[in-house]
Design a protein around this motif. Structure first.
Motif, PDB file in Angstrom:
ATOM      1  N   CYS A 172       0.806  -1.230   0.000  1.00 14.05           N
ATOM      2  CA  CYS A 172       0.000   0.000   0.000  1.00 14.05           C
ATOM      3  C   CYS A 172       0.836   1.276   0.000  1.00 14.05           C
ATOM      4  O   CYS A 172       0.297   2.356  -0.247  1.00 14.05           O
ATOM      5  N   TYR A 173       2.096   1.158   0.346  1.00  8.94           N
ATOM      6  CA  TYR A 173       2.962   2.329   0.498  1.00  8.94           C
ATOM      7  C   TYR A 173       4.302   2.089  -0.179  1.00  8.94           C
ATOM      8  O   TYR A 173       4.766   0.959  -0.252  1.00  8.94           O
ATOM      9  N   GLU A 174       4.932   3.186  -0.565  1.00  6.72           N
ATOM     10  CA  GLU A 174       6.357   3.148  -0.882  1.00  6.72           C
ATOM     11  C   GLU A 174       7.068   3.345   0.450  1.00  6.72           C
ATOM     12  O   GLU A 174       6.895   4.380   1.108  1.00  6.72           O
ATOM     13  N   LEU A 175       7.823   2.353   0.886  1.00 14.92           N
ATOM     14  CA  LEU A 175       8.532   2.449   2.156  1.00 14.92           C
ATOM     15  C   LEU A 175       9.788   3.293   1.984  1.00 14.92           C
ATOM     16  O   LEU A 175      10.516   3.146   0.996  1.00 14.92           O
ATOM     17  N   VAL A 176      10.035   4.174   2.957  1.00 16.91           N
ATOM     18  CA  VAL A 176      11.187   5.073   2.922  1.00 16.91           C
ATOM     19  C   VAL A 176      11.795   5.110   4.324  1.00 16.91           C
ATOM     20  O   VAL A 176      11.072   5.289   5.309  1.00 16.91           O
ATOM     21  N   TRP A 177      13.104   4.956   4.418  1.00 16.66           N
ATOM     22  CA  TRP A 177      13.764   5.090   5.715  1.00 16.66           C
ATOM     23  C   TRP A 177      13.773   6.547   6.140  1.00 16.66           C
ATOM     24  O   TRP A 177      14.202   7.421   5.378  1.00 16.66           O
ATOM     25  N   GLU A 186      16.491  -2.595  -0.993  1.00 17.36           N
ATOM     26  CA  GLU A 186      17.037  -1.277  -0.679  1.00 17.36           C
ATOM     27  C   GLU A 186      15.911  -0.250  -0.811  1.00 17.36           C
ATOM     28  O   GLU A 186      15.171  -0.241  -1.798  1.00 17.36           O
ATOM     29  N   LEU A 187      15.785   0.584   0.218  1.00 18.29           N
ATOM     30  CA  LEU A 187      14.720   1.594   0.252  1.00 18.29           C
ATOM     31  C   LEU A 187      15.311   2.990   0.084  1.00 18.29           C
ATOM     32  O   LEU A 187      16.477   3.218   0.430  1.00 18.29           O
ATOM     33  N   PRO A 188      14.511   3.936  -0.406  1.00 23.20           N
ATOM     34  CA  PRO A 188      14.956   5.331  -0.416  1.00 23.20           C
ATOM     35  C   PRO A 188      15.210   5.783   1.030  1.00 23.20           C
ATOM     36  O   PRO A 188      14.636   5.233   1.970  1.00 23.20           O
ATOM     37  N   VAL A 189      16.051   6.789   1.177  1.00 19.78           N
ATOM     38  CA  VAL A 189      16.454   7.277   2.498  1.00 19.78           C
ATOM     39  C   VAL A 189      16.280   8.787   2.555  1.00 19.78           C
ATOM     40  O   VAL A 189      16.716   9.500   1.640  1.00 19.78           O
ATOM     41  N   VAL A 190      15.654   9.283   3.628  1.00 13.96           N
ATOM     42  CA  VAL A 190      15.634  10.717   3.885  1.00 13.96           C
ATOM     43  C   VAL A 190      16.913  11.021   4.661  1.00 13.96           C
ATOM     44  O   VAL A 190      17.165  10.405   5.698  1.00 13.96           O
ATOM     45  N   HIS A 212      11.080  15.722   1.149  1.00 10.89           N
ATOM     46  CA  HIS A 212      11.130  14.458   0.415  1.00 10.89           C
ATOM     47  C   HIS A 212       9.744  14.103  -0.130  1.00 10.89           C
ATOM     48  O   HIS A 212       9.620  13.644  -1.258  1.00 10.89           O
ATOM     49  N   ALA A 213       8.709  14.306   0.671  1.00 10.71           N
ATOM     50  CA  ALA A 213       7.340  13.988   0.239  1.00 10.71           C
ATOM     51  C   ALA A 213       6.914  14.869  -0.931  1.00 10.71           C
ATOM     52  O   ALA A 213       6.143  14.437  -1.785  1.00 10.71           O
TER      53      ALA A 213
END
Length: 171
Positions: free
Chosen positions: A46-51, A71-75, A106-107
């Motif tokens: 349901c979501y794009e997971l982001v650290w 591997e997830l995107p990172v803020v 980021h959002a």
């Protein structure tokens, strides 16, 4: 998007030894639950997971593999510099507010949820008027629980249509 913290959320302060496995990572003891793997898989539908953690890119290197995550995107918080239009806060609030502006940037106006053990009241007040922002506070001693996952699944913008979000500025 779903912004994920690690310490206090996926790595609780007082983990139940029957539900968590301890791992030694660069001299730190991290407790991870195998239940979280399944929950994050559900949330990833349901979501794009982001650290969104002070672990930053180390999350992909150390924590992601323990949870079976790609591997997830990172803020990035450590390199973030204040920009015009960022929410204002007093310097004394720097530690508790340090994640807010980078997450908003980021959002970039997209709906998002953020799960963390430190979400100050000032951030909650700033986010309150925006239907496209969901903040989930977690007790750092317990970490994320099934009720948090269910709340996120029920709120998911992919399960309901939602447009962009006007970002809170200078409040």
């Amino acid at each position: 998007m779903l912004y994920l913290d690690i310490d206090g959320v996926l790595n609780p302060v007082s983990p139940d030894p029957d539900q968590f496995t301890q791992h030694s990572i660069e001299g730190l003891t991290v407790s991870i639950s195998s239940e979280h793997r399944g929950w994050l898989k559900e949330l990833a539908e349901c979501y794009e997971l982001v650290w969104a953690t002070t672990w930053e890119h180390h999350a992909n290197e150390h924590i992601g593999p323990l949870l079976g995550l790609p591997e997830l995107p990172v803020v990035e918080f450590s390199t973030y510099r204040r920009q015009p239009g960022d929410p204002r806060f007093r310097i004394i609030q720097l530690l508790e507010m340090r994640k807010w502006a980078p997450i908003l940037r980021h959002a970039d106006g997209r709906p998002f949820a953020w799960i963390d053990d430190v979400i100050p009241m000032r951030i909650k007040r700033q986010a309150l008027p925006y239907r496209g922002i969901k903040l989930i506070h977690v007790n750092p001693h317990e970490g994320v629980r099934r009720r948090h996952v269910d709340e996120l699944l029920a709120w998911s913008p992919r399960r309901r249509r939602s447009g962009s979000v006007d970002l809170p500025h200078d409040q």
